[in-house]
Design an enzyme around this catalytic site. Sequence first.
Site, PDB file in Angstrom:
ATOM      1  N   LYS A   1       0.844  -1.193   0.000  1.00 20.40           N
ATOM      2  CA  LYS A   1       0.000   0.000   0.000  1.00 20.40           C
ATOM      3  C   LYS A   1       0.883   1.247   0.000  1.00 20.40           C
ATOM      4  O   LYS A   1       0.615   2.220  -0.698  1.00 20.40           O
ATOM      5  CB  LYS A   1      -0.859  -0.033   1.257  1.00 20.40           C
ATOM      6  CG  LYS A   1      -2.187   0.657   1.124  1.00 20.40           C
ATOM      7  CD  LYS A   1      -2.905   0.701   2.444  1.00 20.40           C
ATOM      8  CE  LYS A   1      -4.093  -0.205   2.519  1.00 20.40           C
ATOM      9  NZ  LYS A   1      -4.885  -0.006   3.753  1.00 20.40           N
TER      10      LYS A   1
ATOM     11  N   ASP B   1      -9.444   3.605   4.978  1.00 21.09           N
ATOM     12  CA  ASP B   1     -10.226   2.407   5.263  1.00 21.09           C
ATOM     13  C   ASP B   1     -10.956   2.063   3.973  1.00 21.09           C
ATOM     14  O   ASP B   1     -11.464   2.951   3.288  1.00 21.09           O
ATOM     15  CB  ASP B   1     -11.233   2.656   6.397  1.00 21.09           C
ATOM     16  CG  ASP B   1     -11.827   1.345   6.876  1.00 21.09           C
ATOM     17  OD1 ASP B   1     -11.057   0.389   7.089  1.00 21.09           O
ATOM     18  OD2 ASP B   1     -13.051   1.252   7.036  1.00 21.09           O
TER      19      ASP B   1
ATOM     20  N   PHE C   1      -5.164  -8.327  -4.742  1.00 26.15           N
ATOM     21  CA  PHE C   1      -5.271  -9.037  -3.470  1.00 26.15           C
ATOM     22  C   PHE C   1      -6.753  -9.099  -3.083  1.00 26.15           C
ATOM     23  O   PHE C   1      -7.617  -8.591  -3.808  1.00 26.15           O
ATOM     24  CB  PHE C   1      -4.443  -8.327  -2.376  1.00 26.15           C
ATOM     25  CG  PHE C   1      -4.971  -6.961  -2.016  1.00 26.15           C
ATOM     26  CD1 PHE C   1      -4.728  -5.866  -2.821  1.00 26.15           C
ATOM     27  CD2 PHE C   1      -5.737  -6.767  -0.868  1.00 26.15           C
ATOM     28  CE1 PHE C   1      -5.229  -4.608  -2.507  1.00 26.15           C
ATOM     29  CE2 PHE C   1      -6.234  -5.514  -0.531  1.00 26.15           C
ATOM     30  CZ  PHE C   1      -5.979  -4.434  -1.355  1.00 26.15           C
TER      31      PHE C   1
ATOM     32  N   TYR D   1     -10.425  -9.289  -2.517  1.00 30.56           N
ATOM     33  CA  TYR D   1     -11.598  -9.642  -3.327  1.00 30.56           C
ATOM     34  C   TYR D   1     -11.398  -9.373  -4.825  1.00 30.56           C
ATOM     35  O   TYR D   1     -12.340  -9.530  -5.604  1.00 30.56           O
ATOM     36  CB  TYR D   1     -12.822  -8.856  -2.824  1.00 30.56           C
ATOM     37  CG  TYR D   1     -13.172  -9.146  -1.378  1.00 30.56           C
ATOM     38  CD1 TYR D   1     -13.865 -10.300  -1.031  1.00 30.56           C
ATOM     39  CD2 TYR D   1     -12.791  -8.279  -0.350  1.00 30.56           C
ATOM     40  CE1 TYR D   1     -14.186 -10.585   0.285  1.00 30.56           C
ATOM     41  CE2 TYR D   1     -13.109  -8.550   0.982  1.00 30.56           C
ATOM     42  CZ  TYR D   1     -13.801  -9.700   1.288  1.00 30.56           C
ATOM     43  OH  TYR D   1     -14.114  -9.978   2.595  1.00 30.56           O
TER      44      TYR D   1
ATOM     45  N   LYS E   1      -4.605  -0.493 -12.304  1.00 29.31           N
ATOM     46  CA  LYS E   1      -5.462  -0.573 -11.106  1.00 29.31           C
ATOM     47  C   LYS E   1      -5.368   0.737 -10.311  1.00 29.31           C
ATOM     48  O   LYS E   1      -6.369   1.270  -9.853  1.00 29.31           O
ATOM     49  CB  LYS E   1      -5.099  -1.780 -10.237  1.00 29.31           C
ATOM     50  CG  LYS E   1      -6.133  -1.953  -9.130  1.00 29.31           C
ATOM     51  CD  LYS E   1      -5.973  -3.152  -8.256  1.00 29.31           C
ATOM     52  CE  LYS E   1      -6.884  -2.966  -7.039  1.00 29.31           C
ATOM     53  NZ  LYS E   1      -6.503  -3.762  -5.895  1.00 29.31           N
TER      54      LYS E   1
HETATM   55  P1  IMP Z   1      -8.042  -1.847   4.252  1.00 34.84           P
HETATM   56  O1  IMP Z   1      -8.999  -0.956   4.957  1.00 34.84           O
HETATM   57  O2  IMP Z   1      -7.310  -1.164   3.165  1.00 34.84           O
HETATM   58  O3  IMP Z   1      -7.156  -2.610   5.170  1.00 34.84           O
HETATM   59  O4  IMP Z   1      -8.908  -2.925   3.461  1.00 34.84           O
HETATM   60  C1  IMP Z   1      -9.900  -3.706   4.091  1.00 34.84           C
HETATM   61  C2  IMP Z   1     -10.222  -4.908   3.254  1.00 34.84           C
HETATM   62  O5  IMP Z   1     -10.988  -4.512   2.117  1.00 34.84           O
HETATM   63  C3  IMP Z   1      -9.036  -5.641   2.686  1.00 34.84           C
HETATM   64  O6  IMP Z   1      -8.522  -6.531   3.628  1.00 34.84           O
HETATM   65  C4  IMP Z   1      -9.676  -6.353   1.519  1.00 34.84           C
HETATM   66  O7  IMP Z   1     -10.411  -7.455   1.980  1.00 34.84           O
HETATM   67  C5  IMP Z   1     -10.680  -5.339   1.012  1.00 34.84           C
HETATM   68  N1  IMP Z   1     -10.097  -4.504  -0.048  1.00 34.84           N
HETATM   69  C6  IMP Z   1      -9.806  -3.188   0.036  1.00 34.84           C
HETATM   70  N2  IMP Z   1      -9.286  -2.733  -1.124  1.00 34.84           N
HETATM   71  C7  IMP Z   1      -9.244  -3.791  -1.950  1.00 34.84           C
HETATM   72  C8  IMP Z   1      -8.789  -3.970  -3.283  1.00 34.84           C
HETATM   73  O8  IMP Z   1      -8.284  -3.045  -3.962  1.00 34.84           O
HETATM   74  N3  IMP Z   1      -8.897  -5.208  -3.792  1.00 34.84           N
HETATM   75  C9  IMP Z   1      -9.414  -6.252  -3.093  1.00 34.84           C
HETATM   76  N4  IMP Z   1      -9.833  -6.167  -1.845  1.00 34.84           N
HETATM   77  C10 IMP Z   1      -9.762  -4.940  -1.263  1.00 34.84           C
END
Ligand code: IMP
Length: 199
Positions: A14, A71, A154, A156, A177
């Site tokens: 990230k 988030d 990664f 979904y 992306k």
């Molecule tokens: P975070 O808030 O960035 O940690 O994301 C929370 C969760 O949302 C991740 O663990 C994934 O399950 C899902 N997620 C967020 N962004 C993506 C993406 O770009 N691709 C696939 N899953 C995502």
Amino acid sequence: MRQKIVFATENEGKMREIRLILKDLDVELLSLREAGIQADIVEDGKTFEENAAIKAREIARLTDAIVLADDSGLEVDFLGGEPGVHSARYMGYDTSYCIKNQHILDLLKDVPKKQRTARFVCAIAAALPDKTLLTSRGTIEGIIGYEERGEGGFGYDPIFFLPEYGCSTAELSMEKKNELSHRGKALRSMKEKLEEYIG
Ligand code: IMP
């Protein structure tokens, strides 16, 4: 002295994405690790914005720098917006995405294309030293596919299909992306807000 920005993540992937998008801001950009900050924050907000704000404000108590936090998650309309803010912990943190993705495909078995709409959402909050809070949001619309496709990305990504590109987000290059994604959009919008603030 250059303005410091701490991005509240320990995820190096990230961080690379963020550095690329914010590269022409004249700031020193640090991850939590680089800033020497350790924090265990309970993200119990009801919205992506609330969770990003909770994270940014908590970390801002530990540093004089500007703190950015994000988030994100997947909203599936047929599932009433789930997994939504629960995306990471959906079916348990330690459950593999292979299982989570198959579960969503099973829940949408026989659901027609029109009702398979979904989106990735990303909210970013910036806690500024003067206690101002800035927020931005980015989304990308798609549909839940019928099978997992692609090796990239990664989470979904393999089941999130972009009809206009004829592929899942796991089949896009990282550059593409970043250009299209919820996170890319939210970050570019936050960059504009920060440019105004930093001058
Ligand atoms: P975070 O808030 O960035 O940690 O994301 C929370 C969760 O949302 C991740 O663990 C994934 O399950 C899902 N997620 C967020 N962004 C993506 C993406 O770009 N691709 C696939 N899953 C995502």
